[in-house]
Design a protein around this motif. Structure first.
Motif, PDB file in Angstrom:
ATOM      1  N   LYS A 136     -11.647  -4.853   2.351  1.00  9.75           N
ATOM      2  CA  LYS A 136     -10.816  -3.844   1.800  1.00  9.75           C
ATOM      3  C   LYS A 136     -11.724  -2.908   1.132  1.00  9.75           C
ATOM      4  CE  LYS A 136      -7.056  -3.904   3.151  1.00  9.75           C
ATOM      5  NZ  LYS A 136      -6.492  -2.695   3.713  1.00  9.75           N
ATOM      6  N   SER A 167       0.610   5.544   0.282  1.00 10.36           N
ATOM      7  CA  SER A 167      -0.267   6.737   0.586  1.00 10.36           C
ATOM      8  C   SER A 167       0.558   7.781   0.140  1.00 10.36           C
ATOM      9  CB  SER A 167      -0.754   6.959   1.807  1.00 10.36           C
ATOM     10  OG  SER A 167      -1.208   5.647   2.531  1.00 10.36           O
ATOM     11  N   SER A 212      -3.765   0.453  -2.797  1.00  7.01           N
ATOM     12  CA  SER A 212      -3.273  -0.929  -2.195  1.00  7.01           C
ATOM     13  C   SER A 212      -3.407  -1.905  -3.292  1.00  7.01           C
ATOM     14  CB  SER A 212      -4.117  -1.382  -1.058  1.00  7.01           C
ATOM     15  OG  SER A 212      -4.456  -0.215  -0.393  1.00  7.01           O
ATOM     16  N   GLU A 214       0.843  -1.296  -0.008  1.00  5.82           N
ATOM     17  CA  GLU A 214      -0.040   0.067  -0.108  1.00  5.82           C
ATOM     18  C   GLU A 214       0.735   1.289   0.043  1.00  5.82           C
ATOM     19  OE1 GLU A 214      -3.621  -0.010   2.644  1.00  5.82           O
ATOM     20  OE2 GLU A 214      -2.567   1.806   3.476  1.00  5.82           O
ATOM     21  N   LYS A 217      -4.334   7.039  -2.113  1.00  2.23           N
ATOM     22  CA  LYS A 217      -3.781   5.456  -1.537  1.00  2.23           C
ATOM     23  C   LYS A 217      -4.109   4.530  -2.532  1.00  2.23           C
ATOM     24  CE  LYS A 217      -5.603   4.228   2.582  1.00  2.23           C
ATOM     25  NZ  LYS A 217      -5.401   4.426   4.142  1.00  2.23           N
TER      26      LYS A 217
END
Lengths: 265, 265, 265, 265
Positions: D264, A98, A123, A96, A121
């Motif tokens: 998620k 950010s 992921s 991930e 962000k």
């Protein structure tokens, strides 16, 4: 030296995610002609099966070192996930990043270029034997003008900065520019860093002509996301920093029936 | 057990402030009929003269334990400062409490009572042989409406939440209520937690009739503070979370000629 | 369109600083072979003399747009300050950039390269007819091990992450690398992102051999800064996130006699 | 005055949650003899069915005003949820309070009483025709000492502050004290605000005797939560602020099979 992490564990408990977080990495974002170097805050983790006591944290950092200065892309994500799965011996991996992403915008009347920045962000997750899932979280600052305040007042209407955010789950790797432009367009009152006087007149009047509740923005974005076939599941949220109050208002829609019923845990 | 803190230090360096911070303490604020229990974040420190290696941090916590649940007042401040000076054997002591303070306000038209909360910080310092100095830091959220946007637009005007803050140095121990009311009055567009529709109409129109730049607010508060004889030195600041931008604007005035020239270090 | 900002103001109050803040700008830091692109949060302000009602905020952003992607250096700082003074018609200007800076370090035993990041802030100020002053604020994370805990315990000693920070005022434009390395060396127990097992053994034992109170670190850094002729004034601070408590300890020394007496306002 | 919120909406989109947040309310927590006044940050929301354009935000604040100064309990939660459902005409309501909770602890050797504070969040949700669900989120600061560092080093071992957190879903309304004590006991190295020298010796040695990875703590807490019949679903997380690094490590376990696959989005 003894490898105490690799000793066996008798508790029989699988750990969903274990790894490192709050690690800063310099990385490059490249979309079309827009190539920018940014500093991302990274998280990397694995699933730890039930027989191992602990993972080897330094391996994540070594993988992160190899990413430094590279272009953040679907390719890099997949490659990193595979490296984690292999080097740390797991069936599931997560990465991930950010960061703050910049986009050049053109002011509405004076037609000057100016920069705007957005918190993002990305992921990605990989389970062995499956394709990766990607998650895009984008925050777009906008302005909201209250329809009620406009309706009931002789002149003026309270307005304020607000924040639209979406989290999208997809097999597809999205372009940030496209997502941001879509959210700004949908929320109607977008922001600019530079506004000359004729621009300021334009945005002030446009805002007065387009009053929206947080509910309106959440619904409009829902309709867009729902119509996009590449989006598997999503959450949309709008939060408004009310100019006449010291608290905030919000509206959120979760488009995932299974998740919706379980979202609190 | 050896008292390693008390061993002598040969570097000959006096430490201006040493102590503990980010300690949370439940405490009571009492002003007139308004008595409220709040959770303060405390800092306590001393001056450490140049011959001692270190201070005894646990003594600060013992002093803090004795404050728990008591009324925050000039008396408590002075008493605590004297206790620190004595128990830790120093010539100078500081105590600081940061907290959120509530005030009941009456909505402008519907005349309903509602609560508003304000971030406050009170520090007191005592040097042996002197009277204590008190420092009051208050943050008051207000709304600002841009005079330029109003002037140039056919209708509407951008407005937003802003934050007025003052830091005051005084021999006097101020009432928080009085400071807050003064700041709200001076900044003109105060906030409320509850606003029924007729109140919302009122505040929307009042805001449109009272456009103010951050510069205007800073100057008005400066004039008030300057005219108050109990205020020895002060800083005033106004920060506006511009609704049409993603950055903020600010204006600040420091009324302390010696400090002004040295304020950066 | 009317220029309402330029209308005259009769209150006769000079504003020390007025401008924009929390503006993010992509910029480059270049020291020797270490060239990195980072995202800085910028503040820009001027002194507003007493006859003008308000400043023209959009001019700051136009100046900021011209800085995008350039190398942050003494030259850029001075050039930007002069541009602000001219374009905004003021006698005093300030520019400030806050950012995360990366440095490559070599692990102590395995000799691997690894990245570490540091929060930095550089401000420069220019008063017409004077040379600029530069201010460097650097935060360096380190580890501290408690001398008292080591002394009194049969084995082990509590240790934790701590943060050393300095703010330096100077006519000189410092290299960040040099400042950071100096602070790490002085605080003794520096951090690394990657540590293989033999490195971990080394840093664990070194930390046990070098116990330091926050007071020790503050004093050592004071002695270094005091001996550096290019440093005009400075503040040093060490804050330790105590592993056995939920509050923190700190020590600070201010080397500016005028400031010291006025530091609270 | 026109009620624009109540106008009908043709988009046909139901909003999962709409309401107010970041509203501060003074409230009381009472457990056994431990009665404390705290300041909670509140969120209140409803489900907005698809035919209404917007909700009436001021009604949430009126409901909040009625809560001021009352005891936070299962009774208050249920009563508030029912009031929201009724006053705002919805089928689903949520109330959430975040706050700092104090507990008195006894130091291990000197047997002194001292306060510790913990971040907590309690949410309750009610769907018409169902019983409420309660969610307890608790953060407990602890210390962790690295088993690997201890094993491979001649003396010492790196240790640091860490944070254990759990989120629990239950029909039961838990006592905060019990949850906190359980988490502290399970993580082994609990913190205290006051530690006299003999206490410091004790906790230093105890920590050296009880090294734990984040993985160990997550697993131990999992085993406790799993064995508690009143806990329907839960998440456990441990995050360690590594003293030898500038990044953090974490481990988390989600006990909700449906949620785990969808966590998620």
């Amino acid at each position: 030296m003894k490898d105490i992490q690799s000793t066996s564990d008798r508790r029989g408990v699988e750990i969903d995610e274990v790894g490192i977080e709050n690690l800063r990495i310099p990385i490059i974002i490249s979309e079309g002609k827009n190539k920018q170097s940014i500093v991302a805050e990274a998280k990397m983790g694995i699933n730890l099966f039930n027989r191992s006591r602990a993972t080897h944290m330094s391996r994540f950092i070594e993988i992160a070192e190899a990413i430094k200065g590279r272009i953040l892309s679907e390719k890099l994500m997949t490659e990193t996930l595979k490296k984690i799965v292999t080097k740390l011996g797991s069936k599931h991996a997560i990465v991930e990043f950010s960061f703050v992403y910049f986009m050049t915008k053109i002011t509405p009347v004076s037609k000057k270029g100016c920069s705007m920045d957005y918190r993002c962000k990305i992921s990605s997750e990989l389970t062995k034997g499956d394709e990766p899932w990607h998650y895009f979280y984008i925050e777009v600052p906008v302005a909201t003008l209250c329809p009620c305040s406009k309706e009931i007042s002789k002149y003026g209407a309270h307005n304020q900065r607000a924040r639209v955010s979406v989290k999208i789950k997809s097999r597809e790797y999205f372009k940030l520019d496209q997502l941001i432009r879509q959210l700004e367009k949908t929320a109607k009152n977008e922001l600019f860093s530079v506004l000359k006087r004729k621009d300021e007149k334009y945005v002030t009047e446009k805002m007065y002509e387009n009053p929206m509740f947080v509910e309106d923005i959440a619904r409009e974005i829902y309709l867009w996301a729902k119509s996009n076939k590449n989006i598997s599941d999503f959450i949309v949220r709008c939060k408004s920093y009310e100019s006449i109050h010291n608290h905030n208002t919000y509206a959120s829609i979760v488009d995932n029936k299974i998740y919706a019923h379980n979202k609190k845990i």
